[in-house]
Structure formats: C-alpha cells, structure tokens
Design a protein around this motif. Sequence first.
Motif, PDB file in Angstrom:
ATOM      1  N   MET A 122       0.369  19.654  51.798  1.00  0.00           N
ATOM      2  CA  MET A 122      -0.570  20.690  51.420  1.00  0.00           C
ATOM      3  C   MET A 122      -1.531  20.183  50.351  1.00  0.00           C
ATOM      4  O   MET A 122      -1.102  19.706  49.295  1.00  0.00           O
ATOM      5  N   LEU A 123      -2.791  20.274  50.604  1.00  0.00           N
ATOM      6  CA  LEU A 123      -3.809  19.946  49.605  1.00  0.00           C
ATOM      7  C   LEU A 123      -3.759  20.985  48.494  1.00  0.00           C
ATOM      8  O   LEU A 123      -3.836  22.192  48.745  1.00  0.00           O
ATOM      9  N   ALA A 124      -3.605  20.517  47.267  1.00  0.00           N
ATOM     10  CA  ALA A 124      -3.525  21.417  46.114  1.00  0.00           C
ATOM     11  C   ALA A 124      -4.349  20.834  44.981  1.00  0.00           C
ATOM     12  O   ALA A 124      -4.536  19.617  44.888  1.00  0.00           O
ATOM     13  N   THR A 125      -4.849  21.703  44.128  1.00  0.00           N
ATOM     14  CA  THR A 125      -5.656  21.264  42.989  1.00  0.00           C
ATOM     15  C   THR A 125      -5.065  21.791  41.691  1.00  0.00           C
ATOM     16  O   THR A 125      -4.446  22.853  41.662  1.00  0.00           O
ATOM     17  N   THR A 126      -5.273  21.040  40.639  1.00  0.00           N
ATOM     18  CA  THR A 126      -4.823  21.427  39.305  1.00  0.00           C
ATOM     19  C   THR A 126      -5.968  21.266  38.327  1.00  0.00           C
ATOM     20  O   THR A 126      -6.886  20.462  38.553  1.00  0.00           O
ATOM     21  N   LEU A 127      -5.916  22.019  37.246  1.00  0.00           N
ATOM     22  CA  LEU A 127      -6.886  21.848  36.168  1.00  0.00           C
ATOM     23  C   LEU A 127      -6.365  20.882  35.114  1.00  0.00           C
ATOM     24  O   LEU A 127      -7.056  20.626  34.124  1.00  0.00           O
ATOM     25  N   LEU A 128      -5.162  20.359  35.314  1.00  0.00           N
ATOM     26  CA  LEU A 128      -4.544  19.450  34.351  1.00  0.00           C
ATOM     27  C   LEU A 128      -4.239  18.113  35.020  1.00  0.00           C
ATOM     28  O   LEU A 128      -3.221  17.979  35.705  1.00  0.00           O
ATOM     29  N   PRO A 129      -5.078  17.103  34.859  1.00  0.00           N
ATOM     30  CA  PRO A 129      -4.773  15.794  35.441  1.00  0.00           C
ATOM     31  C   PRO A 129      -3.440  15.225  34.981  1.00  0.00           C
ATOM     32  O   PRO A 129      -2.873  14.364  35.661  1.00  0.00           O
ATOM     33  N   SER A 130      -2.932  15.687  33.845  1.00  0.00           N
ATOM     34  CA  SER A 130      -1.619  15.229  33.389  1.00  0.00           C
ATOM     35  C   SER A 130      -0.510  15.647  34.356  1.00  0.00           C
ATOM     36  O   SER A 130       0.619  15.174  34.233  1.00  0.00           O
ATOM     37  N   ASP A 131      -0.806  16.513  35.347  1.00  0.00           N
ATOM     38  CA  ASP A 131       0.159  16.836  36.398  1.00  0.00           C
ATOM     39  C   ASP A 131       0.255  15.732  37.447  1.00  0.00           C
ATOM     40  O   ASP A 131       1.206  15.704  38.229  1.00  0.00           O
ATOM     41  N   LEU A 132      -0.747  14.862  37.498  1.00  0.00           N
ATOM     42  CA  LEU A 132      -0.855  13.912  38.601  1.00  0.00           C
ATOM     43  C   LEU A 132       0.177  12.801  38.501  1.00  0.00           C
ATOM     44  O   LEU A 132       0.556  12.376  37.418  1.00  0.00           O
ATOM     45  N   SER A 133       0.598  12.310  39.663  1.00  0.00           N
ATOM     46  CA  SER A 133       1.472  11.140  39.734  1.00  0.00           C
ATOM     47  C   SER A 133       1.447  10.624  41.164  1.00  0.00           C
ATOM     48  O   SER A 133       1.039  11.346  42.088  1.00  0.00           O
ATOM     49  N   PRO A 134       1.899   9.396  41.391  1.00  0.00           N
ATOM     50  CA  PRO A 134       1.953   8.876  42.757  1.00  0.00           C
ATOM     51  C   PRO A 134       2.882   9.676  43.665  1.00  0.00           C
ATOM     52  O   PRO A 134       2.766   9.591  44.892  1.00  0.00           O
ATOM     53  N   ASP A 135       3.810  10.428  43.100  1.00  0.00           N
ATOM     54  CA  ASP A 135       4.736  11.217  43.912  1.00  0.00           C
ATOM     55  C   ASP A 135       4.137  12.541  44.374  1.00  0.00           C
ATOM     56  O   ASP A 135       4.797  13.298  45.091  1.00  0.00           O
TER      57      ASP A 135
END
Length: 436
Positions: A122-135
Amino acid sequence: MSKYRFGADLAVSASLPKHAVRAREAVKIGVLAPLTGDASAWGRPGFEGCQIWADWVNAEGGLRIGDQRRRVEIVAFDDQYDPARAVLGAKHLVLEQEVKIILMLGGDTVPAIGDFLTRSRMLATTLLPSDLSPDTPYLIAPCEVHPIYVVTGVDWLAENRPELRRVALCAQRDAHGLPSLATYRAAFEAAGMSVVKEILYTGVPEDSDAMVDAMLAAQPDILCWDTAYEPFVHALTEAAYRKGFKGQILSCTCDNYPALIERTSREFMEGFLFHFPDFDDPALNATGMGFPRPAEFYAEFNRRFPGEWSTVSWEYYAILDMWRKAVERVQTVEPMVVLSAMKLGGISGNVFGEARWWGRELFGIDHALVGSWPVVRITDGRARIVEFRSVLNWCEEHGDLLLAHMRACGQMWYQRLERQVSGIATSEDQAPRVRS
C-alpha cells in the motif's frame, strides 16, 4: 528486509489491460490521522484540506484515466494518535474500503502498522521522514520533511541576528520531539550557538510557568519550543509573555498565531520565527512554486473551516495533487505504478520548488522529497515568509553533524528498527538526559 525496484511497475504499466471504468465508481483515498486529541491540530485540518481537494477535482469531472473520469472519495479514520487504533484504521482502509493511497501524520503510530502496509503493498505518505526506513519501501514523505527543515530558521537567525548566541530549548519525548531535538542541536552547533538549558517533558507540560522559569534562569537570548503540539506552543509562549521575556522565540510551528497575539500582544509576538506560512503570502506566487492557486485555497479553507488553519491544512492537499499528476501520467491508480511515477528520475517539484528524493544516509532510503523550505516571521501581526532556504545545501555542509546528533538521540533508522525488533525500548526510553 522488503525490496522494491522503483520503475519496474512503470515498465509493465503500458501492458496492463485497459478496462472501461464507470464514472460513478469512485477512487477511494484514505486519511489515517488524529482527528481528535492533542495531535488533532496536525490531523483534522489536513483532512479538511483533502475535502477541498476532492471537491475541486470532482467539480472538474474527476481523475482523468484513459477515456474515463473517476470521482474521488476521501475516507478518514481517526487514530487519535494511538498505535492500537492506527492498526484498526489501516486494516479498515485497506481491506474494507480498498483505498489506493493512505495519507498519515506519522510518528508513534507508524511502527505498529508499517509491516501491514508493506505486506499490503500500500502506498502511504507521512509528514515525518523520520518514519522512513528500508523496511517500509512503500512509505514516502513527499511534502513535509520534518524535522530537518528547522535548520533553515536557525541558519537565518545566525546570519541576520548574530548577536543571539544563547539558547534555552524544551522538547517532547516522542516521535515528533526527539528527532526535532537532534536536528535543533545540530543546527545550533553548526551556527556556533550555545544550548544553555534543555528540558524534556512527557505529555502535557502541566506547569508551563515553572518550565519557562527554569529556561529563563539560564539567561537565554532565544527560547526554542522545538516541535510541540499547538496547545503546548500556546501555553509556553503565554508563560514567556507573563515572565516579561524580550528575546527571540523560535518554534517549528505556530498554529493559530492570531489567538496568541490576542492573548499576549502584537509587540510581544513581533519577530516570532517558525516555518509555516499563511497561503495568501505573496511569496508563494513566485515562479517555480508547486502549489496551485494558494491564495484561493487559503480563502476557501478559511471560509469553510474558520479558525482551523494550521501547519497541515495545505500538506495533505499538496500530496494529493502530486499523486493526481502521477495517476494521470501513468493512467492507473494502482499504488505501485503510481509510486514509481512519483519517484521517476529522482527529481520532482514540491510545494516550494524543485526538490530531490533524498535520505539514504539518514533514513536508509531516498524517500523524502527535499528542497527548500520557508523561514516565516510574524511581522505586524501576520506570518510572512522572509526567505526560502535550501535544506539540501545545509545537509551537504553539516550532514555529519546531523547524523551524530541523530545517533546520540537514538533516532537513526536502524536504531528505531532495533527497538522495534527487541520490543524493550520506546522513544521515551531512548530520550537523552536533560542538559542544563
């Protein structure tokens, strides 16, 4: 670790069967955000912005996909910024509503639903890039790049107010406050400023006067509220006013600042520095801006939702407009094809101009769309952009310093993953000690 080769779906999209779609068959878009509670000022106005976007798109006939037009429908779920509710909401939106994208605030709810979103592709977006990871290969930050844009305000102050050297800082012990704390620490160090007092708090700062007293005792030139919820920003600012503080106030946000002016004074709020403009700001009409009809949107939002304008009022709208352009370019709403289209080439336009898909060093994956960000100053009772500054340029010069402070605060992507796997530590457990 999940892997996804961006661009692969674009290669096969042309061969997808072209089915006739009835115009009345709506494309559903999910919003999973806090619509109530302390964080609602960063969720509810974003949902309201989505409603305007949907109404405007539908008024034009809907999304253009082949020879058909498809209406859009916004489906919202109030997660109350609670991980358990976020799990329920994600499953409801994906499995029952069959949405094609989920827009989220992000933060403490993401670890609970990240694996489900990945398994669901599922394509999802966040306002916090600190949520991002390779997983989380299908999670992107295409609009707000919190907290790294806060470096621009510190950089601007260092250049324009070089006499301001001493900083007292307070921060929330959560997924909003801790990455922001690390970034502010790096920015102040890069600018040659000294953090003379630092306070961390959990939940509501019940005695804002005592907190501000402790900060003022260090005789700071600058009071910094880090990234605090709207009620906290207001309580701390009003306490500083009652204490007679005459220096500079710096904050990531300042939602509903007119109410603060009413409860303090126009003179006191003059020069308050933060990062989110009103969208009738003349600077947003400059060539290269990526938000369509900003002043018209601002007027419509305030007409329909008076008193609700906040940091995120325009952000979910902006993300949906990027998504729409990708959908109409590849002629499908299938999440993985659209994701490939959004990231194609590594360069794209964000709200404030050209930006680059970036973040591998900090987040383990280039899923944050980073460019310039506005420095906003309250002047004569209005929030006005004083300058757009490049976040990327700052990171190229001071990136090692930012990484060092992120590691010290336990906010690197691999540190967050280790905590999720071990299940023995939370963001509060990793909070650094208060410095004084």
